[in-house]
Design an enzyme around this catalytic site. Structure first.
Site, short mmCIF file in Angstrom:
data_model
loop_
_atom_site.label_atom_id
_atom_site.label_comp_id
_atom_site.label_asym_id
_atom_site.label_seq_id
_atom_site.Cartn_x
_atom_site.Cartn_y
_atom_site.Cartn_z
N ARG A 1 4.56 -0.90 -4.14
CA ARG A 1 3.86 -0.93 -4.32
C ARG A 1 3.47 -1.84 -6.37
O ARG A 1 2.74 -1.10 -7.03
CB ARG A 1 2.89 0.17 -4.55
CG ARG A 1 2.51 0.52 -3.37
CD ARG A 1 1.24 -1.36 -2.78
NE ARG A 1 0.91 -0.35 -1.08
CZ ARG A 1 -0.61 -0.14 -1.10
NH1 ARG A 1 -1.21 -0.15 -2.66
NH2 ARG A 1 -1.22 0.77 -0.34
N ARG B 1 -5.46 -12.18 -8.67
CA ARG B 1 -6.34 -11.90 -6.97
C ARG B 1 -7.73 -12.43 -7.89
O ARG B 1 -8.74 -12.98 -6.80
CB ARG B 1 -6.68 -10.37 -7.23
CG ARG B 1 -7.17 -9.92 -5.99
CD ARG B 1 -7.48 -8.16 -6.03
NE ARG B 1 -8.74 -7.98 -7.34
CZ ARG B 1 -8.85 -6.70 -7.31
NH1 ARG B 1 -8.53 -5.80 -6.47
NH2 ARG B 1 -9.45 -6.06 -8.21
O1 CP3 Z 1 4.50 -3.23 -2.42
C1 CP3 Z 1 4.12 -3.79 -2.71
O2 CP3 Z 1 4.21 -4.38 -4.23
C2 CP3 Z 1 4.13 -4.98 -1.53
C3 CP3 Z 1 2.33 -4.86 -0.90
C4 CP3 Z 1 1.87 -3.80 -0.64
C5 CP3 Z 1 0.67 -3.64 -0.48
N1 CP3 Z 1 0.10 -2.68 0.25
C6 CP3 Z 1 0.15 -4.28 -0.96
C7 CP3 Z 1 -1.50 -3.88 -2.06
C8 CP3 Z 1 2.81 -3.05 0.54
C9 CP3 Z 1 4.05 -2.87 0.63
C10 CP3 Z 1 1.55 -2.36 1.60
C11 CP3 Z 1 1.53 -1.35 1.92
C12 CP3 Z 1 0.82 -0.42 2.46
N2 CP3 Z 1 -0.47 -0.87 2.69
C13 CP3 Z 1 0.73 0.68 3.47
C14 CP3 Z 1 1.82 1.71 3.08
C15 CP3 Z 1 2.43 1.83 1.81
C16 CP3 Z 1 1.80 3.15 1.43
O3 CP3 Z 1 0.52 2.90 0.56
O4 CP3 Z 1 1.78 4.41 1.99
C17 CP3 Z 1 -0.34 1.10 3.31
C18 CP3 Z 1 -1.34 2.54 4.17
C19 CP3 Z 1 -1.72 0.16 3.19
C20 CP3 Z 1 -3.08 0.29 3.60
C21 CP3 Z 1 -3.82 -0.48 2.51
N3 CP3 Z 1 -3.58 -1.64 1.71
C22 CP3 Z 1 -4.95 0.75 1.54
C23 CP3 Z 1 -4.81 2.27 2.35
C24 CP3 Z 1 -5.10 0.20 0.58
C25 CP3 Z 1 -6.25 0.18 -0.08
C26 CP3 Z 1 -6.13 1.87 -1.38
C27 CP3 Z 1 -5.21 0.99 -2.68
O5 CP3 Z 1 -4.25 1.40 -2.89
O6 CP3 Z 1 -6.01 -0.03 -2.55
C28 CP3 Z 1 -4.89 -1.30 0.54
C29 CP3 Z 1 -4.82 -2.44 0.00
C30 CP3 Z 1 -3.48 -2.67 -0.42
N4 CP3 Z 1 -2.48 -3.17 -0.53
C31 CP3 Z 1 -3.87 -3.12 -2.03
C32 CP3 Z 1 -2.46 -4.04 -2.38
C33 CP3 Z 1 -1.65 -4.52 -4.00
C34 CP3 Z 1 -5.10 -2.58 -3.59
C35 CP3 Z 1 -5.83 -4.12 -3.28
C36 CP3 Z 1 -6.02 -4.62 -4.11
O7 CP3 Z 1 -6.10 -5.64 -4.80
O8 CP3 Z 1 -7.56 -4.28 -4.65
#
Ligand code: CP3
Length: 357
Positions: free
Chosen positions: A27, A40
């Site tokens: 992430r 964003r």
């Molecule tokens: O690693 C990176 O920089 C690449 C981007 C990436 C995102 N999500 C961007 C994101 C990757 C590899 C993921 C994977 C992801 N997404 C997983 C597996 C990895 C892990 O953390 O276990 C999961 C379970 C998700 C599902 C998901 N997406 C959730 C639970 C959330 C909300 C929680 C949170 O951290 O905000 C997201 C949203 C998300 N995906 C954001 C980002 C940068 C935040 C959204 C925002 O900008 O508001």
């Protein structure tokens, strides 16, 4: 074809000699960076950011401008796959991801369309090829997907979950329905990841974020076996180079010996498993990645340095000189001060000379 200027990440995953320990952060592009929040804002919201190749490319590169990372990771989300299968992904501020539709019955599973990743997820493939050209060989680009089990938790629950009530009910009451769903997802993920490889992804990580919520037999039956199926279905070489595959089961450190059978080149670990034990268990059969507690980044410079050095001491304790990629044990959080990851990354590069120099 541009030559890769820094390939130590790929080399370490394949257990080839490296000059210093490669490092990236799960992430690494995200809300802790003010420039991410700015982009964003320009895109409108998170999903619009994922769907626009120029914006997705911009945020992928942002952490690489600040830190000497050895890999870039595609900016997208694991939940684009269920979205493309018609579930309707949306985000409510402060509540995480949600779906308009859930999958809870045999009929729901039978109604899922067959995924054609190249057309249904064309925006992801555009992002991959745009990022790959913008990187211009600086570092390799990682593509990724969720594991079938982890994707299914969101699809069955309708969003994030702590208890996994509905999917565990399905698992124990109607296992054949869950197997049908997981099989459909495994086929979708094979198609999706092969399309990412075609578009330019040079390594793949499968995020099994919720595999650790399972009992050990159920982990093998409902999560691991489908990752094994995926790995067997992936293109493993492109332009004369092997495409390494990393399996990351959060909470899976205790099942390492079993996870080795998936055919992955590397296994990601969270912070609960000591790296010295893990290195002994795998005994050079795969590379390892991890595993700093992301919360370490809330500490002072001195405490981060101390924790990173201890992690590297663990990683190289058995005398092996490669087969290790430094990372966090899970994603970086939005509350980290952007000054702190630099200390993490630089300490990895500098201190690893003690073992690799
Ligand atoms: O690693 C990176 O920089 C690449 C981007 C990436 C995102 N999500 C961007 C994101 C990757 C590899 C993921 C994977 C992801 N997404 C997983 C597996 C990895 C892990 O953390 O276990 C999961 C379970 C998700 C599902 C998901 N997406 C959730 C639970 C959330 C909300 C929680 C949170 O951290 O905000 C997201 C949203 C998300 N995906 C954001 C980002 C940068 C935040 C959204 C925002 O900008 O508001």
């Amino acid at each position: 074809m541009t030559t890769l200027k820094n390939d130590r990440f790929l080399r370490a995953l394949l257990r080839e000699p490296v000059d210093t320990t490669p490092v990236w952060m799960m992430r690494q592009a995200g809300r802790y960076l003010p420039e991410y929040r700015e982009t964003r804002g320009q895109a409108g919201d998170f999903l619009s950011l994922c769907k626009n190749a120029e914006f997705a490319c911009e945020v992928t590169l942002q952490p690489l401008r600040r830190y000497e990372l050895d890999a870039a990771i595609l900016f997208s989300d694991i939940l684009t796959v269920p979205d493309a299968l018609g579930l309707g992904l949306y985000f409510e501020t402060g509540e995480g991801p949600k779906f308009h539709k859930t999958v809870r019955t045999e009929q729901d599973v039978a109604n899922l369309p067959k995924l054609n990743a190249k057309s249904d997820l064309a925006y992801v493939m555009n992002a991959v090829s745009t990022i790959r050209s913008a990187l211009n060989g600086q570092v390799p680009l990682i593509g990724f997907s969720g594991s079938p089990w982890t994707l299914a938790t969101y699809m069955v629950e309708g969003g994030s979950s702590k208890e996994f009530r509905f999917i565990k009910q399905m698992m124990y009451a109607q296992p054949e329905v869950l197997h049908a769903l997981l099989d459909h997802l495994a086929d979708s993920v094979i198609d999706y990841l092969n399309a990412q490889i075609d578009a330019g992804a040079q390594a793949i990580q499968i995020f099994d974020s919720w595999g650790g919520a399972l009992a050990h037999r159920e982990y093998v039956e409902f999560s691991m076996n489908y990752m094994t199926k995926i790995i067997a279905g992936l293109q493993r070489e492109k332009d004369g180079r092997r495409i390494p595959i990393i399996v990351f089961t959060k909470g899976g450190g205790q099942w390492l010996e079993t996870i080795l059978t998936t055919g992955a080149d590397a296994v990601g670990l969270d912070w609960t498993t000591p790296l010295y034990t893990a290195r002994d268990v795998v005994a050079g059969r795969v590379a390892l990645q991890g595993n700093l507690d992301p919360a370490v980044l809330y500490g002072s410079a001195a405490s981060i340095e101390k924790a990173v050095k201890a992690m590297l001491d663990d990683a190289y304790a058995n005398g092996e000189k490669t087969g290790y990629v430094a990372n966090l044990g899970h994603g970086i959080t939005q509350w980290v001060d952007p000054a702190q990851p630099k200390i993490f990354v630089d300490t990895v590069h500098e201190y690893s000379h003690k073992y690799l120099g």
